[in-house]
Scaffold this motif. Structure first.
Motif, PDB file in Angstrom:
ATOM      1  N   CYS A  40     -10.002  -0.756 -29.128  1.00  0.00           N
ATOM      2  CA  CYS A  40     -10.407   0.048 -28.080  1.00  0.00           C
ATOM      3  C   CYS A  40     -11.713  -0.312 -27.469  1.00  0.00           C
ATOM      4  O   CYS A  40     -11.879  -0.613 -26.224  1.00  0.00           O
ATOM      5  CB  CYS A  40     -10.726   1.459 -28.577  1.00  0.00           C
ATOM      6  SG  CYS A  40     -11.413   2.873 -27.615  1.00  0.00           S
ATOM      7  N   ILE A  48      -5.860   5.209 -21.152  1.00  0.00           N
ATOM      8  CA  ILE A  48      -6.072   5.771 -22.575  1.00  0.00           C
ATOM      9  C   ILE A  48      -6.008   7.181 -22.494  1.00  0.00           C
ATOM     10  O   ILE A  48      -5.081   7.713 -23.374  1.00  0.00           O
ATOM     11  CB  ILE A  48      -7.662   5.406 -23.032  1.00  0.00           C
ATOM     12  CG1 ILE A  48      -7.581   3.810 -23.145  1.00  0.00           C
ATOM     13  CG2 ILE A  48      -7.888   6.069 -24.240  1.00  0.00           C
ATOM     14  CD1 ILE A  48      -9.304   3.441 -23.238  1.00  0.00           C
ATOM     15  N   GLN A  49      -6.533   7.739 -21.506  1.00  0.00           N
ATOM     16  CA  GLN A  49      -6.365   9.141 -21.736  1.00  0.00           C
ATOM     17  C   GLN A  49      -4.796   9.622 -21.150  1.00  0.00           C
ATOM     18  O   GLN A  49      -4.156  10.485 -21.801  1.00  0.00           O
ATOM     19  CB  GLN A  49      -7.208   9.910 -20.491  1.00  0.00           C
ATOM     20  CG  GLN A  49      -8.677   9.964 -20.688  1.00  0.00           C
ATOM     21  CD  GLN A  49      -9.486  10.340 -19.592  1.00  0.00           C
ATOM     22  OE1 GLN A  49      -9.385  11.536 -19.325  1.00  0.00           O
ATOM     23  NE2 GLN A  49     -10.491   9.306 -19.103  1.00  0.00           N
ATOM     24  N   TYR A  52      -3.113   9.446 -24.756  1.00  0.00           N
ATOM     25  CA  TYR A  52      -3.425  10.020 -26.015  1.00  0.00           C
ATOM     26  C   TYR A  52      -4.392  11.544 -25.775  1.00  0.00           C
ATOM     27  O   TYR A  52      -4.714  12.108 -26.830  1.00  0.00           O
ATOM     28  CB  TYR A  52      -4.415   9.087 -26.806  1.00  0.00           C
ATOM     29  CG  TYR A  52      -3.760   7.828 -27.201  1.00  0.00           C
ATOM     30  CD1 TYR A  52      -2.669   7.891 -28.038  1.00  0.00           C
ATOM     31  CD2 TYR A  52      -4.003   6.607 -26.611  1.00  0.00           C
ATOM     32  CE1 TYR A  52      -1.772   6.707 -28.376  1.00  0.00           C
ATOM     33  CE2 TYR A  52      -3.240   5.356 -27.045  1.00  0.00           C
ATOM     34  CZ  TYR A  52      -2.203   5.730 -27.768  1.00  0.00           C
ATOM     35  OH  TYR A  52      -1.586   4.414 -28.263  1.00  0.00           O
ATOM     36  N   ALA A  53      -4.341  11.829 -24.474  1.00  0.00           N
ATOM     37  CA  ALA A  53      -5.160  12.992 -24.155  1.00  0.00           C
ATOM     38  C   ALA A  53      -4.491  14.359 -24.736  1.00  0.00           C
ATOM     39  O   ALA A  53      -5.125  15.221 -25.345  1.00  0.00           O
ATOM     40  CB  ALA A  53      -5.399  13.308 -22.850  1.00  0.00           C
ATOM     41  N   LYS A  55      -7.585  12.994 -29.665  1.00  0.00           N
ATOM     42  CA  LYS A  55      -7.876  13.725 -28.637  1.00  0.00           C
ATOM     43  C   LYS A  55      -9.245  13.791 -28.359  1.00  0.00           C
ATOM     44  O   LYS A  55      -9.560  13.840 -27.152  1.00  0.00           O
ATOM     45  CB  LYS A  55      -7.040  14.920 -29.073  1.00  0.00           C
ATOM     46  CG  LYS A  55      -6.971  16.113 -28.306  1.00  0.00           C
ATOM     47  CD  LYS A  55      -6.249  17.093 -28.615  1.00  0.00           C
ATOM     48  CE  LYS A  55      -6.003  18.358 -27.606  1.00  0.00           C
ATOM     49  NZ  LYS A  55      -5.153  19.407 -27.865  1.00  0.00           N
ATOM     50  N   SER A  86      -9.741   3.423 -18.587  1.00  0.00           N
ATOM     51  CA  SER A  86     -10.062   4.720 -19.320  1.00  0.00           C
ATOM     52  C   SER A  86      -8.993   5.890 -18.959  1.00  0.00           C
ATOM     53  O   SER A  86      -8.483   6.515 -19.936  1.00  0.00           O
ATOM     54  CB  SER A  86     -11.397   5.502 -18.774  1.00  0.00           C
ATOM     55  OG  SER A  86     -11.577   6.828 -19.140  1.00  0.00           O
ATOM     56  N   ARG A  87      -8.384   5.847 -17.564  1.00  0.00           N
ATOM     57  CA  ARG A  87      -7.473   6.799 -17.344  1.00  0.00           C
ATOM     58  C   ARG A  87      -6.191   6.364 -17.988  1.00  0.00           C
ATOM     59  O   ARG A  87      -5.361   7.298 -18.398  1.00  0.00           O
ATOM     60  CB  ARG A  87      -7.149   6.856 -16.025  1.00  0.00           C
ATOM     61  CG  ARG A  87      -8.310   7.500 -15.175  1.00  0.00           C
ATOM     62  CD  ARG A  87      -8.684   8.878 -15.729  1.00  0.00           C
ATOM     63  NE  ARG A  87      -9.757   9.130 -15.119  1.00  0.00           N
ATOM     64  CZ  ARG A  87     -10.329  10.129 -14.020  1.00  0.00           C
ATOM     65  NH1 ARG A  87      -9.213  10.486 -13.296  1.00  0.00           N
ATOM     66  NH2 ARG A  87     -11.500  10.453 -13.757  1.00  0.00           N
ATOM     67  N   TYR A 126     -11.627  11.529 -28.575  1.00  0.00           N
ATOM     68  CA  TYR A 126     -12.027  10.591 -28.055  1.00  0.00           C
ATOM     69  C   TYR A 126     -11.812  10.591 -26.407  1.00  0.00           C
ATOM     70  O   TYR A 126     -12.662  10.294 -25.728  1.00  0.00           O
ATOM     71  CB  TYR A 126     -11.217   9.379 -28.511  1.00  0.00           C
ATOM     72  CG  TYR A 126     -11.531   7.984 -28.075  1.00  0.00           C
ATOM     73  CD1 TYR A 126     -12.842   7.287 -28.145  1.00  0.00           C
ATOM     74  CD2 TYR A 126     -10.646   7.673 -26.803  1.00  0.00           C
ATOM     75  CE1 TYR A 126     -12.953   6.035 -27.285  1.00  0.00           C
ATOM     76  CE2 TYR A 126     -10.875   6.408 -26.024  1.00  0.00           C
ATOM     77  CZ  TYR A 126     -12.146   5.643 -26.326  1.00  0.00           C
ATOM     78  OH  TYR A 126     -12.242   4.504 -25.709  1.00  0.00           O
ATOM     79  N   CYS A 127     -10.478  11.002 -26.115  1.00  0.00           N
ATOM     80  CA  CYS A 127     -10.246  11.278 -24.764  1.00  0.00           C
ATOM     81  C   CYS A 127     -11.009  12.303 -24.211  1.00  0.00           C
ATOM     82  O   CYS A 127     -11.123  12.373 -22.913  1.00  0.00           O
ATOM     83  CB  CYS A 127      -8.721  11.703 -24.584  1.00  0.00           C
ATOM     84  SG  CYS A 127      -7.736  10.245 -24.874  1.00  0.00           S
ATOM     85  N   LYS A 154     -13.590  11.287 -20.839  1.00  0.00           N
ATOM     86  CA  LYS A 154     -13.371  12.062 -19.810  1.00  0.00           C
ATOM     87  C   LYS A 154     -14.577  12.416 -19.225  1.00  0.00           C
ATOM     88  O   LYS A 154     -15.049  12.614 -17.998  1.00  0.00           O
ATOM     89  CB  LYS A 154     -12.270  13.382 -19.801  1.00  0.00           C
ATOM     90  CG  LYS A 154     -12.049  14.120 -18.408  1.00  0.00           C
ATOM     91  CD  LYS A 154     -11.139  15.155 -18.770  1.00  0.00           C
ATOM     92  CE  LYS A 154     -10.898  16.050 -17.633  1.00  0.00           C
ATOM     93  NZ  LYS A 154      -9.685  17.132 -17.527  1.00  0.00           N
TER      94      LYS A 154
END
Length: 267
Positions: free
Chosen positions: A107, A129-130, A133-134, A142, A126-127, A144-145, A149
């Motif tokens: 990461c 990743i979200q 896993y968001a 969760k 970043s998006r 982390y996201c 954000k």
């Protein structure tokens, strides 16, 4: 804020909190009659970038070059030819990307590489990743996201773009990623049957279809050219089991790649 894994000091304008146990993808592995067919994540990312590069001109976001770069590099934290020590499963076979567990180091590496180029590329990573896993059931991923954000707002200011622009550009990245994965995993349907790619930035559902061998079409057609070529490399190794990552890596590195070519054509 959870366990603090590290600080990213970037342009002294903002910071990133990195929590442990985050996953990004590794190689794509498929078993065939003649052995393991392996596509590295960087090869898959390059294919996604080729698809993105051909996006219709009038539908491209204003910050276009960085969007293409982010699409190519969205899984670049993994280099199967370097120091990765999680390449094998418990049976000694190559580890498919769907089996990989959360890894803080990957990461950090992925985001640092993105941010070293630009805040905008960092935003798109970043998006991604979200997107993955968001909504994870893993509380650490969760959380982390959620923290990521919040940090996005600072990156948007530095990148001098809007939230809407980021959402639109990432939708293109995600769509190209989805199409690349369908092709690399050999999920193209036989007998002219269609398979869904993903919802595009225009909220339409796009379908992939094989017109004939090595010729594909997408409906609706989102590309500038009426026809263009895409390609990627894979490697096939006949040895099914390995004693160590180094044994597997050495064989993978010394195996001659196969080049796969497709034409994408408007139908």
């Amino acid at each position: 804020m959870g366990r603090l894994a590290g600080w990213l000091d970037y342009l002294s304008a903002y910071f990133l909190i990195v929590n442990p146990e985050f996953i990004v993808c590794c190689m794509i592995v498929k078993y065939q009659e003649n052995g393991w067919n392996i596509i590295t994540q960087r090869a898959h990312g390059l294919l996604a970038g080729q698809i993105c590069y051909n996006w219709r001109d009038k539908l491209r976001p204003e910050i276009w070059m960085e969007t293409v770069v982010a699409t190519i590099e969205h899984d670049d934290a993994f280099n199967e030819f370097a120091s990765d020590e999680n390449l094998l499963n418990d049976n000694g076979g190559p580890l498919n990307f769907k089996m990989r567990k959360f890894e803080e180091k990957r990461c950090q590496q992925l985001l640092l590489m993105a941010l070293s180029k630009s805040s905008y590329i960092g935003l798109l990573i970043s998006r991604h990743i979200q997107f993955l896993y968001a909504n994870s059931e893993d509380k650490i991923a969760k959380k982390y996201c959620q923290d990521l954000k919040k940090t996005d707002k600072k990156w948007i200011k530095v990148a001098a773009c809007s939230e809407e622009e980021v959402i639109y550009a990432y939708a293109i990245l995600q769509w190209c990623d989805a199409l690349s994965l369908l092709i690399c995993q050999q999920l193209i349907q036989p007998e002219n049957r269609k398979i869904e790619v993903a919802t595009g930035p225009d909220s339409q559902c796009y379908m992939l279809q094989a017109l004939r061998e090595s010729e594909l079409t997408v409906d609706p057609w989102p590309f500038e050219s009426e026809i263009f070529e895409i390609h990627y490399e894979s490697k096939t190794i006949s040895q099914l089991e390995f004693k160590s990552e180094n044994e597997f890596r050495n064989l993978l590195m010394n195996t001659t790649p196969d080049l796969h070519r497709y034409q994408l054509a408007r139908h």
